[in-house]
Scaffold this active site. Structure first.
Site, PDB file in Angstrom:
ATOM      1  CG  LEU A  41      -1.942   1.126   1.319  1.00 28.37           C
ATOM      2  CD1 LEU A  41      -2.837   1.166   0.087  1.00 28.37           C
ATOM      3  CD2 LEU A  41      -2.781   0.985   2.584  1.00 28.37           C
ATOM      4  CG  ASN A  82       3.412   7.799  -0.645  1.00 28.18           C
ATOM      5  OD1 ASN A  82       3.091   8.109   0.487  1.00 28.18           O
ATOM      6  ND2 ASN A  82       4.654   7.454  -0.957  1.00 28.18           N
ATOM      7  CB  SER A  83       0.062   6.707  -6.085  1.00 25.64           C
ATOM      8  OG  SER A  83       0.922   7.811  -5.964  1.00 25.64           O
ATOM      9  CG  LEU A 111      -3.489  -2.592  -2.545  1.00 22.31           C
ATOM     10  CD1 LEU A 111      -2.546  -2.640  -1.345  1.00 22.31           C
ATOM     11  CD2 LEU A 111      -4.886  -3.064  -2.146  1.00 22.31           C
ATOM     12  CE  LYS A 112       3.598  -0.793  -5.901  1.00 19.21           C
ATOM     13  NZ  LYS A 112       3.131   0.538  -5.439  1.00 19.21           N
ATOM     14  CE1 TYR A 150      17.558   6.584   6.958  1.00 19.17           C
ATOM     15  CE2 TYR A 150      15.460   7.076   8.010  1.00 19.17           C
ATOM     16  CZ  TYR A 150      16.317   7.197   6.940  1.00 19.17           C
ATOM     17  OH  TYR A 150      15.934   7.926   5.839  1.00 19.17           O
ATOM     18  CG  ASP A 191       8.469   2.495   0.864  1.00 23.92           C
ATOM     19  OD1 ASP A 191       9.065   2.856   1.911  1.00 23.92           O
ATOM     20  OD2 ASP A 191       8.106   3.317  -0.007  1.00 23.92           O
ATOM     21  NE  ARG A 192      14.618   5.055   1.917  1.00 22.69           N
ATOM     22  CZ  ARG A 192      15.237   5.982   2.646  1.00 22.69           C
ATOM     23  NH1 ARG A 192      14.535   6.833   3.393  1.00 22.69           N
ATOM     24  NH2 ARG A 192      16.559   6.056   2.647  1.00 22.69           N
ATOM     25  CB  THR A 239       4.364   8.709  -5.183  1.00 23.71           C
ATOM     26  OG1 THR A 239       3.293   7.897  -5.671  1.00 23.71           O
ATOM     27  CG2 THR A 239       3.844  10.104  -4.881  1.00 23.71           C
TER      28      THR A 239
END
Length: 230
Positions: free
Chosen positions: A7, A9-10, A12-13, A82, A91-92, A115
């Protein structure tokens, strides 16, 4: 057979996963996905909390055992750079896991062109950090909404030629910014392999013929598969 959901930003895949194989799914609604004969669903989401909750509730109402994945400090040998690992987009994280486990190389640059366009560098088993910039459509939207006299009359196929209309100038400029960023990233932090994924990956590849490019539309799903297989 598992249902893998991304899911973004633009949109759902979705894909099916079984015995190490992926099948991309075309669907009109989530309701159609809920009719599939799967044993569990695995969700990656960078969407709003409301959209994520709505999707989870739909899956739970259909009695789908569901696992929502989150970024970790380390997993399957890969170390997150991080300071606050949970702030790295899942996602990353999953795309990096997919590249790390599927395409071994001492140094990799992973570019997810959706996106947003995200850059992440891996060296051996360590994430070195990354960049985030607006994607092709987002760059154009920002320019058109924040300027008084820049108007785009039509949607064209972007290329790197100087634009002879405002529409061409906006689209080609957005593409040039991303291609330029990839080349600068490759120059400043060299890698052995450039892995492209996301909706604009094939377009970007066509302008990078001199680089060792690998395009994988299933990269994020390969990351999810690590949690299933291990």
């Amino acid at each position: 057979m598992q249902l893998l959901l991304d899911l973004g930003n633009s949109r759902l895949k979705a894909a099916l996963y079984q015995n190490g194989q992926f099948q991309q799914l075309a669907f009109d609604s989530v309701a159609g996905l809920l009719k599939l004969p799967v044993t569990a669903a695995y969700l990656s989401s960078v969407a709003t909390e409301q959209k994520t909750t709505e999707l989870l509730q739909g899956l739970q109402a259909a009695n789908f055992p569901t696992v929502q994945l989150h970024t970790e400090a380390s997993a399957f040998g890969l170390i997150n750079s991080y300071v606050e690992p949970q702030r790295l987009g899942v996602d990353r994280w999953l795309a990096m896991l997919g590249a790390y486990r599927s395409y071994p190389a001492d140094r990799q640059l992973i570019v997810d062109a959706g996106t947003a366009v995200t850059f992440d560098w891996l060296e051996a088993n360590r994430h070195l950090g990354g960049w985030i910039l607006p994607g092709l459509q987002l760059q154009q939207q920002a320019l058109l909404t924040q300027t008084a006299r820049v108007h785009k009359a039509q949607q064209l196929m972007p290329n790197l030629a100087p634009g002879c209309s405002t529409s061409a100038g906006v689209e080609n400029g957005a593409l040039a910014a991303i291609i330029g960023a990839i080349r600068l990233g490759w120059q400043t932090t060299p890698a052995q392999q450039l892995v492209l994924t996301g909706g604009d990956a094939e377009l970007l590849k066509s302008y990078l013929p001199d680089l060792p490019v690998l395009v994988d539309p299933f990269l994020l799903f390969r990351g999810i598969a690590q949690y299933i297989d291990n």
